[in-house]
Write an enzyme that holds these catalytic residues in place. Sequence first.
Site, mmCIF file in Angstrom:
data_model
loop_
_atom_site.group_PDB
_atom_site.id
_atom_site.type_symbol
_atom_site.label_atom_id
_atom_site.label_comp_id
_atom_site.label_asym_id
_atom_site.label_seq_id
_atom_site.Cartn_x
_atom_site.Cartn_y
_atom_site.Cartn_z
ATOM 1 N N PRO A 1 0.831 -1.207 0.000
ATOM 2 C CA PRO A 1 0.000 0.000 0.000
ATOM 3 C C PRO A 1 0.868 1.260 0.000
ATOM 4 O O PRO A 1 1.871 1.323 0.690
ATOM 5 C CB PRO A 1 -0.778 -0.091 1.309
ATOM 6 C CG PRO A 1 -0.582 -1.461 1.824
ATOM 7 C CD PRO A 1 0.662 -2.009 1.208
ATOM 8 N N GLU A 2 0.473 2.216 -0.820
ATOM 9 C CA GLU A 2 1.189 3.490 -0.879
ATOM 10 C C GLU A 2 0.281 4.571 -0.293
ATOM 11 O O GLU A 2 -0.820 4.290 0.156
ATOM 12 C CB GLU A 2 1.589 3.788 -2.325
ATOM 13 C CG GLU A 2 2.496 2.689 -2.892
ATOM 14 C CD GLU A 2 2.963 2.953 -4.321
ATOM 15 O OE1 GLU A 2 3.072 4.121 -4.708
ATOM 16 O OE2 GLU A 2 3.211 1.964 -5.037
ATOM 17 N N HIS B 1 -5.643 -15.380 9.238
ATOM 18 C CA HIS B 1 -4.691 -14.269 9.208
ATOM 19 C C HIS B 1 -5.233 -13.023 9.920
ATOM 20 O O HIS B 1 -4.677 -11.947 9.796
ATOM 21 C CB HIS B 1 -4.312 -13.929 7.771
ATOM 22 C CG HIS B 1 -3.666 -15.071 7.039
ATOM 23 N ND1 HIS B 1 -2.528 -15.695 7.487
ATOM 24 C CD2 HIS B 1 -4.023 -15.701 5.895
ATOM 25 C CE1 HIS B 1 -2.206 -16.681 6.649
ATOM 26 N NE2 HIS B 1 -3.100 -16.704 5.679
ATOM 27 N N ARG C 1 1.111 -12.023 5.212
ATOM 28 C CA ARG C 1 2.578 -12.064 5.153
ATOM 29 C C ARG C 1 3.237 -11.469 6.390
ATOM 30 O O ARG C 1 4.436 -11.619 6.578
ATOM 31 C CB ARG C 1 3.061 -11.376 3.874
ATOM 32 C CG ARG C 1 2.555 -12.113 2.619
ATOM 33 C CD ARG C 1 3.081 -11.513 1.362
ATOM 34 N NE ARG C 1 4.528 -11.633 1.243
ATOM 35 C CZ ARG C 1 5.245 -11.096 0.271
ATOM 36 N NH1 ARG C 1 4.642 -10.390 -0.672
ATOM 37 N NH2 ARG C 1 6.542 -11.255 0.215
#
Length: 293
Positions: free
Chosen positions: A2-3, A104, A123
């Site tokens: 994500p930016e 998760h 992750r």
Amino acid sequence: MPELPEVETVRRGLEPVMEGACFARVEVRRPDLRWPLPKDFAVRIEGREITGLGRRGKYLLADLSSGDVLMMHLGMSGSFRVAKNGEDKTSGEFHHARSTNSGHDHVVFHMSSGATITYNDPRRFGFMKLVPRSELERDPLMRALGPEPLGNAFDAALLAKACAGRKTSLKAALSDQKVVAGLGNIYVCEALHRGHLSPKRRASSIATKSGMPNERAEYLVEAIRAVLNDAIKQGGSSLRDHRQTSGELGYFQHHFRVYDREGSPCPTRGCNGTIKRIVQTGRSTFYCPVCQK
Ligand SMILES: [Zn+2]
């Protein structure tokens, strides 16, 4: 990863359920994400009110009534899911598929308002950290950040100064969080295309020998702001349009001009170029060799 626009979209999605609410109960389902969660994490935030939810670069910063700031980073694959009154609220379509595997779901915030905010991260490159507000400026992660690209301080002079003397490519320089905070691979490619500058150009070529901005620095600053504002606007509309459907806060489908569009015709008016992909510092760069000089 994500930016800035995705993180800002997440912030805007979380703001209504976080600001003014208290953490009623916090479930921590594992001791670590990228790093171990703070000692007594749940105890330190339970019962505390979130007085404001801000953002710096790619970090979400929740001010707590305890005087701590809860710093949250989405890493590579982190996302927040908001459920309220038994219905999942959302934030649009995502560029990358988000995980829906509840295995998760690592941290769950049960809010005083009845909303549940779930942090999912397959992750586990994301993290959460507590920092006293008075020490935030000295935090190494915050100190590593350059100017906020949508802030008032960011201009051609500042960008030129940061790039002057750099022997790296413009692509690499703009991806450096110290040069400008919040940009990553996608929006660097998009900004360079919009500014008609080649990603291979030397970073120092946007400055004069004395480090003053040239015309290219001016174009580039405008392009960076425009690309980010457009993406945030699109993220905002995805928040509104998809309020009733299920999903997670975060990535939204953005109509990129060059990113991931290898072989497509260049969208610049009057340009007959084709988008090309090259690899720079281990990452894919997409650009038009005809109109980006
Ligand atoms: Zn072109």
